[in-house]
Design a protein around this motif. Structure first.
Motif, mmCIF file in Angstrom:
data_model
loop_
_atom_site.group_PDB
_atom_site.id
_atom_site.type_symbol
_atom_site.label_atom_id
_atom_site.label_comp_id
_atom_site.label_asym_id
_atom_site.label_seq_id
_atom_site.Cartn_x
_atom_site.Cartn_y
_atom_site.Cartn_z
ATOM 1 N N ALA A 1 35.397 7.403 68.633
ATOM 2 C CA ALA A 1 34.175 8.261 67.974
ATOM 3 C C ALA A 1 33.952 9.499 67.340
ATOM 4 C CB ALA A 1 32.975 8.397 68.864
ATOM 5 N N GLY A 2 33.583 10.080 66.148
ATOM 6 C CA GLY A 2 33.851 11.209 65.544
ATOM 7 C C GLY A 2 33.104 11.514 64.335
ATOM 8 N N GLU A 3 33.596 12.300 63.349
ATOM 9 C CA GLU A 3 32.997 12.477 62.211
ATOM 10 C C GLU A 3 33.474 13.235 61.353
ATOM 11 O OE1 GLU A 3 28.852 14.824 59.791
ATOM 12 O OE2 GLU A 3 28.888 15.160 62.075
ATOM 13 N N ARG A 4 34.341 12.546 60.418
ATOM 14 C CA ARG A 4 34.419 12.653 58.796
ATOM 15 C C ARG A 4 34.048 13.365 58.352
ATOM 16 N NH1 ARG A 4 38.198 8.655 55.640
ATOM 17 N NH2 ARG A 4 39.402 10.007 54.847
ATOM 18 N N LYS A 5 34.204 14.729 57.993
ATOM 19 C CA LYS A 5 33.354 16.087 57.314
ATOM 20 C C LYS A 5 34.594 15.865 56.093
ATOM 21 C CE LYS A 5 31.889 18.466 60.425
ATOM 22 N NZ LYS A 5 31.630 19.405 61.438
ATOM 23 N N ILE A 6 33.857 16.227 54.865
ATOM 24 C CA ILE A 6 34.644 16.109 53.041
ATOM 25 C C ILE A 6 33.910 17.292 52.785
ATOM 26 C CG2 ILE A 6 35.234 14.951 50.934
ATOM 27 C CD1 ILE A 6 35.159 12.055 52.909
ATOM 28 N N SER A 7 34.575 18.156 52.033
ATOM 29 C CA SER A 7 33.880 19.081 50.995
ATOM 30 C C SER A 7 32.783 18.252 50.364
ATOM 31 C CB SER A 7 34.548 20.305 51.055
ATOM 32 O OG SER A 7 35.872 19.112 49.612
#
Length: 154
Positions: A88-94
């Motif tokens: 599990a996790g989080e994908r961050k995009i500017s």
């Protein structure tokens, strides 16, 4: 006889039409599932599954590799149990400018979670993970009882 001459054998076109309808239904299902996943806040890549994962094994361990571009190790959570791996996790995009107009938008951001059943029991105390160049590699040793044993014939 005249019907067959003018229109071909009955059923031949009907079968082709059914196949076309089934293909169209599959395309529509994929399209609507993509909309549903995005509206529910799920990240969808390709077939709607993120991250893309490969699982392989040899006699001593299972190997999991996952494509995670743009994800840092601080944004990941990996859990293992007797025969299951949860990633599990989080994908961050500017963020782009507020007035940006998209011509194509394929990169999604947000939380993701994948639970994978492994084929056998594992040694959860010795699992190792590394993240390099956007690829997560996890080595999961097999439990002793899951490893193959050589039996000597007497």
């Amino acid at each position: 006889m005249i019907y067959r001459t003018l229109f071909g054998a009955p059923g031949r076109r009907f079968g082709a039409s059914l196949k076309e309808l089934e293909e169209m239904q599959q395309r529509m299902d994929r399209l609507f599932n993509g909309f549903r996943d995005r509206s529910a806040g799920r990240v969808g890549v390709g077939a709607g599954v993120f991250p893309a994962i490969n699982i392989s094994e040899d006699t001593g361990a299972y190997y999991v590799s996952a494509e995670l571009p743009g994800v840092t190790s601080a944004d990941l959570e990996i859990n293992v149990t007797a025969n299951q791996l949860t990633l599990a996790g989080e994908r961050k995009i500017s963020k782009e400018a507020a007035d940006a107009r998209y011509h194509r938008r394929e990169r999604e951001a947000g939380r993701f979670s994948r639970a994978l059943a492994l084929p056998g029991d594992i040694d959860a105390d010795n699992v190792k993970a590394g993240l390099a160049d956007g690829v997560l590699t996890i080595t999961i040793p097999k439990a002793e009882k899951a490893k193959p044993r050589q039996i000597t014939v007497q």
